[in-house]
Write an enzyme that holds these catalytic residues in place. Structure first.
Site, short mmCIF file in Angstrom:
data_model
loop_
_atom_site.label_atom_id
_atom_site.label_comp_id
_atom_site.label_asym_id
_atom_site.label_seq_id
_atom_site.Cartn_x
_atom_site.Cartn_y
_atom_site.Cartn_z
N TYR A 76 0.84 -1.21 0.00
CA TYR A 76 0.00 0.00 0.00
C TYR A 76 0.87 1.25 0.00
O TYR A 76 0.58 2.22 -0.70
CB TYR A 76 -0.93 0.01 1.22
CG TYR A 76 -1.95 1.13 1.16
CD1 TYR A 76 -3.19 0.92 0.59
CD2 TYR A 76 -1.64 2.40 1.66
CE1 TYR A 76 -4.12 1.95 0.50
CE2 TYR A 76 -2.57 3.43 1.57
CZ TYR A 76 -3.80 3.20 0.99
OH TYR A 76 -4.71 4.22 0.91
N ASP A 219 1.31 20.03 -21.00
CA ASP A 219 0.51 18.81 -21.11
C ASP A 219 1.37 17.86 -21.92
O ASP A 219 1.58 18.05 -23.11
CB ASP A 219 -0.81 19.10 -21.82
CG ASP A 219 -1.62 17.82 -22.03
OD1 ASP A 219 -1.02 16.73 -22.13
OD2 ASP A 219 -2.86 17.92 -22.09
N ARG A 386 -14.13 15.19 -33.66
CA ARG A 386 -13.47 16.29 -32.97
C ARG A 386 -13.95 17.57 -33.61
O ARG A 386 -13.30 18.17 -34.44
CB ARG A 386 -11.93 16.18 -33.04
CG ARG A 386 -11.35 14.97 -32.35
CD ARG A 386 -11.08 15.11 -30.85
NE ARG A 386 -12.18 14.86 -29.95
CZ ARG A 386 -12.02 14.44 -28.69
NH1 ARG A 386 -10.82 14.20 -28.20
NH2 ARG A 386 -13.05 14.30 -27.90
N PHE A 452 -19.61 14.48 -25.80
CA PHE A 452 -19.25 13.60 -26.93
C PHE A 452 -19.18 12.14 -26.53
O PHE A 452 -19.37 11.25 -27.36
CB PHE A 452 -17.93 14.04 -27.56
CG PHE A 452 -16.77 14.10 -26.61
CD1 PHE A 452 -16.57 15.21 -25.81
CD2 PHE A 452 -15.89 13.03 -26.50
CE1 PHE A 452 -15.51 15.25 -24.91
CE2 PHE A 452 -14.83 13.07 -25.62
CZ PHE A 452 -14.65 14.19 -24.81
N1 F0G Z 1 -4.29 15.76 -22.53
C1 F0G Z 1 -4.32 15.38 -23.81
C2 F0G Z 1 -3.61 16.19 -24.84
C3 F0G Z 1 -5.04 14.23 -24.18
O1 F0G Z 1 -5.08 13.87 -25.46
C4 F0G Z 1 -5.71 13.49 -23.16
C5 F0G Z 1 -6.49 12.30 -23.51
C6 F0G Z 1 -5.64 13.92 -21.84
C7 F0G Z 1 -4.91 15.07 -21.57
C8 F0G Z 1 -6.35 13.21 -20.73
O2 F0G Z 1 -5.74 12.01 -20.43
O3 F0G Z 1 -7.43 10.25 -21.02
O4 F0G Z 1 -5.45 9.73 -19.60
O5 F0G Z 1 -7.31 11.08 -18.70
N2 F0G Z 1 -6.79 12.02 -24.68
C9 F0G Z 1 -7.48 10.83 -25.13
C10 F0G Z 1 -7.65 10.91 -26.62
C11 F0G Z 1 -8.74 10.54 -24.40
O6 F0G Z 1 -8.31 10.01 -27.17
O7 F0G Z 1 -7.10 11.82 -27.26
P1 F0G Z 1 -6.52 10.70 -19.91
#
Ligand code: F0G
Length: 466
Positions: A76, A219, A386, A452
């Site tokens: 844990y 990000d 998208r 979506f």
């Molecule tokens: N930032 C970006 C640029 C993403 O593309 C995603 C997720 C996230 C954050 C969130 O991450 O899904 O692990 O919680 N993108 C996926 C996609 C869902 O299909 O583009 P997550």
């Protein structure tokens, strides 16, 4: 010259385990699509032939990752697997502090809750769905500061993900130091078609943030792909190892929020990593509330192990080169057959320009949602909308109206072969030949958040051809 040559790049792996897939007859696909409310998120995986819904968590792990699963320390608290992940994050990304999370949006939640005070602005290069949702849940207001060309599917700029420095500066002038929670740069920009940010642009953003005492976050969901595109497209970085560029990008920012389900070849996982001790302490504490203890963050010890191995694999140049080459191959095949796509081709997906594919539909006919549905019906291939559906509504309940209506064909890593991609390109090209007969959709059900994922639709009656 063949479109393959001279870039022919065979898969740098061989197949050790297989998973059967099957193509349902078209009449059955038509029925399953209707049952799913014309939303590809609501299709059953068993009814999909080639699944290009997302590259997130759909990767094939390597033998080394499967082997590492057995080494998971499921304690844990203070597990050895956490220590191995921490070492990998330090070595590859260069951040001393790590908070693991169940996936990317877990990290977004911790970051937003730690750093946003209600009413503050967050600047970013185009929104991402879950990122903006967490900013808003924390009381922040998202401001888009991406370059104008990002909104133009036809523009061939190599770094369409760049931040428009003048727009960022103007925003900073308006908000002042206290009004701006942080600047968040997505690299690459998913919603713009997987477009990268240049190292030069990130350096300038970092310099501006330093001068204004503003915090800067990346990000990093697909940061390796961005670093690879820098090594190919940015004159001063030609031929530099991807690992080195990635480290340099991370060195410019205070923190990184990562969905590890992309670059790192795992099926689940994410993290927030930082060099800011205050953020670390706050996020680590919130982690206990939302994810689990700060040494597992909602993941099993074995997940941490697979991720630690994946992080070291993802920066190897031949892996990333093949990944991007596969996406480019699909894009070029589609473009060669006249299918309108976003240029330059992104690193994780080919984005079809649905407005150009279905010029007889208006944005209110939900052209990208409709095209994703008709692609499934015609080919058994699953893609993702998208466009206006993903963009959702503003606080007043009005639809956001993005300038891009895109259908994304995202490639899972190490999963499909070139023949699969040939099938996808051929099927979509044939659909394009009969595009004038394809109707739009309208909402039959719309949930209040991230619509979506769960909305349902019905086809519009076909309008008379123009
Ligand atoms: N930032 C970006 C640029 C993403 O593309 C995603 C997720 C996230 C954050 C969130 O991450 O899904 O692990 O919680 N993108 C996926 C996609 C869902 O299909 O583009 P997550």
């Amino acid at each position: 010259m063949s479109i393959l040559s001279p870039q022919l790049m065979p898969e740098p792996y061989r197949i050790k385990m297989i998973e059967p897939i099957r193509l349902l007859p078209e009449a059955v696909r038509r029925q399953r699509l209707a049952e799913a409310g014309y939303n590809t998120f609501l299709l059953r995986s068993a009814d999909v032939y080639i699944d290009l819904l997302t590259d997130s968590g759909t990767n094939a792990m390597s033998d080394a990752q499967w082997g590492a699963l057995m080494m998971g320390d499921e304690a844990y608290a203070g597990s050895r697997s956490f220590e191995r992940l921490q070492e990998a994050v330090r070595d590859v990304y260069g951040f001393p502090y790590l908070v693991p999370t169940h996936q990317g949006r877990g990290a977004e939640n911790l970051l937003s809750k730690s750093w946003i005070k209600p009413g503050q602005a967050v600047a970013g290069n185009m929104y991402f769905t879950t990122t903006r949702a967490h900013i808003e849940l924390a009381g922040g207001v998202f401001h888009d500061v991406i370059v104008e060309e990002a909104h133009d599917a036809g523009s061939n700029l190599p770094f369409k993900g760049n931040v428009d420095l003048r727009r960022l500066e103007a925003l900073m002038d308006r908000t002042g130091r206290e009004g701006l929670a942080y600047v968040a740069v997505g690299a690459p920009v998913n919603m713009a078609g997987g477009q990268p940010v240049s190292l030069d642009n990130l350096r300038q953003v970092a310099a501006l943030c330093r001068a204004r005492d503003a915090r800067l976050v990346l990000d990093g969901a697909r940061l390796v792909e961005n670093a690879y595109m820098i090594s190919r497209r940015e004159a001063s970085c030609q031929g530099r190892p991807v690992a080195e560029i990635l480290r340099e990008m991370c060195a410019l920012v205070d923190a990184i929020a990562v969905s590890a389900k992309k670059d790192a070849y795992v099926n689940i996982g994410g993290f927030l990593a930082t060099r800011d001790k205050g953020l670390y302490e706050e996020a680590m504490n919130l982690c206990v509330l939302y994810e689990g203890l700060h040494t597992y963050g909602g993941l099993a010890g074995r997940d941490l192990e697979a991720l630690a191995v994946g992080i070291r694999e993802m920066i190897q140049d031949d892996w990333i080169a093949h990944r991007v080459a596969q996406v480019e191959y699909l894009g070029r095949r589609l473009a060669a057959r006249g299918v309108p796509i976003v240029h330059p081709i992104g690193g994780h997906a080919v984005f079809i320009d649905a407005s150009a594919f279905l010029p007889h539909l208006s944005q209110d006919d939900l052209p990208a949602q409709a095209l994703a549905a008709w692609i499934y019906q015609a080919t058994g291939v699953r893609a993702m909308e998208r466009g206006i559906v993903s963009a959702g509504r503003d606080e007043a309940g009005r639809n956001h109206r993005p300038s891009l209506e895109l259908v994304r064909l995202a490639l899972p890593r190490r999963v499909y072969t070139q023949t699969h991609l040939d099938y996808v390109a051929d099927g979509i090209a044939r659909l394009h030949e009969r595009r004038a007969q394809l109707p739009g959709l309208r909402f039959a059900y719309e949930p209040p958040r991230l619509r979506f994922f769960q909305s349902r639709f019905v086809p519009e009656p076909i309008k008379a051809a123009a």
